[in-house]
Write a protein that holds these residues in place. Structure first.
Motif, short mmCIF file in Angstrom:
data_model
loop_
_atom_site.label_atom_id
_atom_site.label_comp_id
_atom_site.label_asym_id
_atom_site.label_seq_id
_atom_site.Cartn_x
_atom_site.Cartn_y
_atom_site.Cartn_z
N ARG A 203 0.85 -1.18 0.00
CA ARG A 203 0.00 0.00 0.00
C ARG A 203 0.89 1.23 0.00
NH1 ARG A 203 -5.00 1.76 4.13
NH2 ARG A 203 -6.24 2.72 2.45
N ARG A 262 -5.60 -8.58 1.95
CA ARG A 262 -6.06 -8.02 0.68
C ARG A 262 -6.78 -6.69 0.84
NH1 ARG A 262 -6.76 -11.60 -3.68
NH2 ARG A 262 -6.04 -13.72 -3.30
N THR A 263 -7.21 -6.37 2.05
CA THR A 263 -7.98 -5.16 2.27
C THR A 263 -7.21 -4.21 3.18
OG1 THR A 263 -9.11 -5.97 4.25
CG2 THR A 263 -10.09 -6.52 2.10
N GLU A 265 -8.21 -2.92 5.90
CA GLU A 265 -8.41 -3.31 7.29
C GLU A 265 -7.50 -4.46 7.69
OE1 GLU A 265 -11.99 -4.98 10.21
OE2 GLU A 265 -12.42 -4.42 8.13
N THR A 266 -7.45 -5.51 6.87
CA THR A 266 -6.59 -6.66 7.20
C THR A 266 -5.11 -6.31 7.05
OG1 THR A 266 -6.84 -7.52 4.94
CG2 THR A 266 -8.36 -8.35 6.62
N GLU A 291 -5.09 1.84 -2.69
CA GLU A 291 -5.67 0.64 -2.13
C GLU A 291 -4.55 -0.36 -1.84
OE1 GLU A 291 -8.87 0.47 -1.35
OE2 GLU A 291 -9.00 2.54 -2.05
#
Length: 485
Positions: A203, A262-263, A265-266, A291
């Motif tokens: 990210r 993958r997100t 949050e995770t 993202e």
């Protein structure tokens, strides 16, 4: 010396751009065929998904690109690339804790893959005899009497064909050229593979205008733990907080065989479970600007065209189209650039692009690629999740797993105290020397032996293993290192 009228490069990424630079002095026209519409600036595009992750430009790659495109390095820095010394500018967590900060023999240029390719494109666009055809799809090769003499492709206006005196495959891991050659009558090439199930996720962040006073470091590196006991999966991640141009950084976590976040949050949750709180704390002080990006296509793969008895004339391969590596080891662009420079050297000595030229180039390229290939396999063979033709027996795998991590940390430790080990380790890391040559160098062996003895006696000149839960120490231990010459 001109060797023909037209050379064609399949693919306009870093490997293809370097190949165009290599071909330009030797053909009247060079045509680069690229599927994407290439951006004028440093922007992501579909054909280079790995551009969303960190990219090291190793010294061998810097030197090769600089020879192909004089002034490249200065222009990369002027465009925002960061010329840093990792041993002074990176906080490095290995073994039990943080390493000491000191001057070393290795420098690197940090920047995004986007910036590297943009500067390369700028150079290629200055070459009067190179044309980049964008938004085209290559459909096949034309072959006659054992040689490649043209390329078929589709553009916005329909099907087209270009005659070629030399074709360079720079279409990457998924290149269809091997299947086209088989359809034309060549045998299926042997393919060596080793896929250690590496997955990495990144990210992008904008750094604060005024970083905390404790951020003496520009680059944060967290190596996987060597502990065999119970621990979070994140302790086995290879983690980077990687500086790039524009006051930005790429936060990246990668692993061998683990599921990766993958997100957003995770991603943040996993970051809080790595071996030091500094990684998550750094992300908290920055502003996310992307993202989460995940990549799985990371296996080592070598298409052994060099083993064909009669390889096709007027066709060569550069980059991932012939040999792709686990991206963790940062060998891709540098190996591709070195292959392109090697191609230019062979073209400069050739009178014609014939069977002898093809055989000689493939043989020289094999020697060049063997160095990064062996380095990549040296660690990947130790993982139980690894599969492919180069997978070793279980007892060998266990031996590699038991030895590779500690051996790497031991060499890193010796490099802290002995400049000769540091110098040669930097050459190996930068693909300027093979691991075998380093480990048979008498001066290196003497340094390793002295370090082993001093370790046994507890007589280190430079401390290490600083508390990973605390900030990495800013103290410069260069003087202590110099005293061990």
């Amino acid at each position: 010396m001109r060797l023909g009228t037209t050379a064609v490069v399949l693919g306009g990424s870093a490997a293809g751009l370097c190949a165009a630079g290599a071909l330009s002095p030797h053909f009247d026209h060079v045509v680069v065929l690229e599927r994407d519409e290439l951006p004028a600036n440093a922007e992501h595009r579909r054909g280079v998904p790995q551009s969303k992750h960190p990219h090291f430009l190793l010294n061998s790659g810097r030197r090769a690109i600089g020879e192909l495109f004089p002034g490249f390095e200065d222009e990369l820095i002027a465009a925002g690339g960061l010329h840093l010394m990792p041993s002074m500018d990176a906080a490095y967590l290995d073994g039990e804790g943080w390493s000491a900060r000191k001057r070393g023999s290795m420098t690197m240029i940090y920047g995004s893959r986007l910036l590297i390719e943009r500067v390369l494109r700028d150079h290629v666009r200055k070459l009067a005899n190179v044309v980049v055809r964008e938004g085209v799809s290559v459909n096949g090769l034309c072959a006659r009497d054992g040689e490649i003499n043209g390329v078929n492709f589709t553009s916005a206006t329909g099907d087209e064909h270009v005659e070629a005196d030399l074709v360079v495959d720079a279409m990457g891991r998924g290149s269809p050229v091997a299947s086209w050659l088989v359809a034309a009558g060549w045998p299926e090439p042997q393919v060596q593979t080793l896929d250690a199930k590496v997955t990495y996720t990144s990210r992008w962040y904008e750094l604060p205008e005024k970083p905390p006073a404790s951020w003496w470091w520009r680059h944060l590196v967290i190596m996987p733990t060597q502990h065999k006991g119970e621990h979070p999966a994140e302790h086995e991640f290879l983690v980077n907080f990687f500086p790039i141009e524009g006051n930005r950084a790429i936060a990246c976590m990668g692993s061998w065989g683990h599921e990766m976040p993958r997100t957003a949050e995770t991603f943040a949750r996993s970051a809080r479970r790595v071996r030091t709180p500094l990684f998550a704390a750094a992300m908290d002080r920055c502003t996310p600007v992307s993202e989460v990006h995940l990549t799985r296509s990371t296996g080592n793969k070598w298409r052994r065209y060099d083993r064909w008895a009669t390889p096709p004339r007027r066709l060569v391969f550069v980059g991932d189209s012939i040999c792709a590596f686990n991206p963790f080891y940062a060998q891709g662009i540098s190996s591709a650039a070195s292959s392109a420079l090697l191609l230019r050297e062979h073209l400069s000595r050739a009178e014609r692009v014939d069977a002898a030229f093809s055989a000689q180039f493939l043989a020289a390229q094999r020697k060049l690629l063997t160095v990064p290939w062996r380095l990549a396999l040296a660690r990947d063979r130790g993982y139980a999740c690894a599969g492919g033709t180069e997978k070793v027996s279980e007892w060998k795998r266990r031996l590699v797993a038991a030895v590779s991590g500690p051996a790497f940390s031991f060499i890193v430790g010796a490099a802290r105290e002995y400049p000769v080990v540091d110098e040669h380790f930097a050459k190996v890391f930068n693909l300027d020397e093979s691991l075998g040559d380093m480990m048979t160098n008498p001066r290196v062996l003497a340094g390793l032996l002295r370090y082993r003895i001093r370790t046994a006696l507890g007589r280190h000149r430079i401390p290490f293993g600083f508390d990973p839960l605390a900030e990495p120490p800013a103290t410069d231990y260069s003087t202590a290192s110099a005293a061990s010459r």
